[in-house]
Write an enzyme that holds these catalytic residues in place. Sequence first.
Site, short mmCIF file in Angstrom:
data_model
loop_
_atom_site.label_atom_id
_atom_site.label_comp_id
_atom_site.label_asym_id
_atom_site.label_seq_id
_atom_site.Cartn_x
_atom_site.Cartn_y
_atom_site.Cartn_z
N SER A 47 -11.94 -103.74 -100.47
CA SER A 47 -10.46 -103.14 -100.94
C SER A 47 -9.44 -104.68 -100.77
O SER A 47 -8.46 -104.51 -100.19
CB SER A 47 -9.94 -102.19 -99.93
OG SER A 47 -10.49 -101.01 -100.24
N ASN A 66 -16.65 -109.13 -108.42
CA ASN A 66 -17.77 -108.21 -108.78
C ASN A 66 -17.05 -107.01 -109.57
O ASN A 66 -16.51 -106.20 -109.17
CB ASN A 66 -18.24 -107.54 -107.27
CG ASN A 66 -19.22 -106.54 -107.42
OD1 ASN A 66 -19.93 -106.18 -108.76
ND2 ASN A 66 -19.74 -105.89 -106.49
N GLY A 90 -13.75 -99.87 -102.06
CA GLY A 90 -13.25 -99.03 -103.28
C GLY A 90 -12.44 -97.77 -102.68
O GLY A 90 -12.03 -97.06 -103.30
N HIS A 126 -26.15 -105.57 -102.54
CA HIS A 126 -25.11 -104.87 -102.55
C HIS A 126 -25.06 -103.64 -101.93
O HIS A 126 -26.06 -102.84 -102.26
CB HIS A 126 -24.25 -104.79 -104.07
CG HIS A 126 -22.67 -104.34 -103.64
ND1 HIS A 126 -22.51 -103.01 -103.71
CD2 HIS A 126 -21.56 -104.96 -103.79
CE1 HIS A 126 -21.06 -102.80 -103.53
NE2 HIS A 126 -20.61 -104.13 -103.53
N LYS A 150 -18.64 -104.89 -111.14
CA LYS A 150 -19.64 -103.73 -111.12
C LYS A 150 -19.91 -103.26 -112.63
O LYS A 150 -20.12 -104.06 -113.32
CB LYS A 150 -18.92 -102.50 -110.36
CG LYS A 150 -18.59 -103.36 -108.83
CD LYS A 150 -18.07 -102.23 -107.72
CE LYS A 150 -17.82 -102.69 -106.35
NZ LYS A 150 -17.49 -101.82 -105.57
N GLU A 182 -19.41 -106.79 -95.98
CA GLU A 182 -18.59 -105.64 -96.66
C GLU A 182 -18.89 -104.34 -96.08
O GLU A 182 -19.86 -103.75 -96.28
CB GLU A 182 -19.25 -105.34 -98.34
CG GLU A 182 -18.89 -106.68 -99.11
CD GLU A 182 -19.05 -106.36 -100.54
OE1 GLU A 182 -17.76 -106.68 -101.28
OE2 GLU A 182 -19.76 -105.63 -101.14
N GLU A 222 -24.09 -100.83 -102.76
CA GLU A 222 -24.15 -99.76 -103.92
C GLU A 222 -25.84 -99.69 -104.37
O GLU A 222 -26.15 -98.71 -104.63
CB GLU A 222 -23.40 -100.00 -105.02
CG GLU A 222 -21.75 -99.57 -104.48
CD GLU A 222 -20.57 -100.34 -105.37
OE1 GLU A 222 -20.99 -101.09 -106.21
OE2 GLU A 222 -19.77 -100.28 -104.77
P1 PGA Z 1 -13.52 -103.18 -103.63
O1 PGA Z 1 -15.22 -103.84 -104.02
O2 PGA Z 1 -12.83 -104.75 -103.80
O3 PGA Z 1 -13.19 -102.56 -105.01
O4 PGA Z 1 -13.43 -102.47 -102.60
C1 PGA Z 1 -15.88 -104.59 -103.15
C2 PGA Z 1 -17.30 -104.78 -103.60
O5 PGA Z 1 -17.81 -103.85 -103.51
O6 PGA Z 1 -17.89 -105.87 -103.82
#
Ligand code: PGA
Length: 258
Positions: A210, A9, A170, A94, A11, A164, A96
Site C-alpha cells: 500500500s 509491480n 493491496g 512474492h 501484477k 512486504e 501472492e
Molecule cells: P500494493 O502491492 O502496493 O498494491 O499493496 C505491493 C506488492 O504486492 O508488491
Amino acid sequence: MRTPIIAGNWKMNTSIDEAVALVKQMKDALDKISGAEKVLCPPFVSLVSVRELIGGTSIKLGAQNMYFQDKGAYTGEVSPLMLAPLCQYVILGHSERRQYFGETDEIVNKKILSALNHGLSPIVCVGENLKQNEAGKTTEIVTGQIRRGFADVPSIDNVVVAYEPIWAIGTGKPATGAGANQVIGLIRSTMAELYGEEAASQLRIQYGGSVTAANIAEFISQPHIDGGLVGGASLKADEFVAIVAKAAEIKSSLRKPV
Ligand code: PGA
C-alpha cells in the site's frame, strides 16, 4: 551509499496495448529523475514491448517471476535464459506466489540461485501474514524466510530484498515507517550474520504494501529503507512518477551533510 530503488509491480494487470500506453505516459518524467533506480515489472507478455519503449532511458525492466530450470518440459513456465536478455530484475517469492501457487522457501531458494547464475538481479520478497503478525511472530517468520531463501546463495551483491507484510498488500493499510524500518533492520542484521557487515550494509531493502505518493515519505525517510515495491499505485502514471520523485528527493536530502 545505497541508491534507492523503486519498482512497479503491475501484477496480472494491463494488456500489451495498455502496458505500452502506461509506459508512454510515465517514461519521460521517470527518465528525468536521478537519484533513484526505477524499475518497471509488467506481465511477461509485455516485456518485449516495454523494453523497446524504454530503450535509451534510465528506466530498468523486471519480470514478476521465473522458473528455476533453464529449459525443458515445464509447460507454461518462463526460464531465466528467456528473461536474461530482456530484463535486469526479477521479482521472486512474492507473497501472492507463495499463497496461490504454493511457492515454498525451498523453491524461492532455487529461483534465487538460478537468477543470479544467469545475471538477473532478484528482488526477493518476504513478509508475515496478519495472523503471524498478531501472534508476535514477525521476526521468526521473516528471518526464517531469509535464512531458508538464501541457503547456499554465495553472495548478495546483486540482490534486492523487499519486506512486504501480507496484511499491508493491496489493503490500503500500510505498515508504519518505524514498524517497517524495525523489521527491515532485522533483515539487515540477519544478512550481516550470513554475509558480513559490509555486504549487509550495501544491501538494498525495499518496503512494499500500500505504498502511495502520500505515504512514500514516511518510508523512505527511515534509515534502513531503500525504496519501495509498489503494486496498485504503479498502475497510475502520475502517482508512480510522484512516488519515485519523492523517494529520490528525500533520500538525497537526507544524505547532504548539514
Ligand atoms: P500494493 O502491492 O502496493 O498494491 O499493496 C505491493 C506488492 O504486492 O508488491
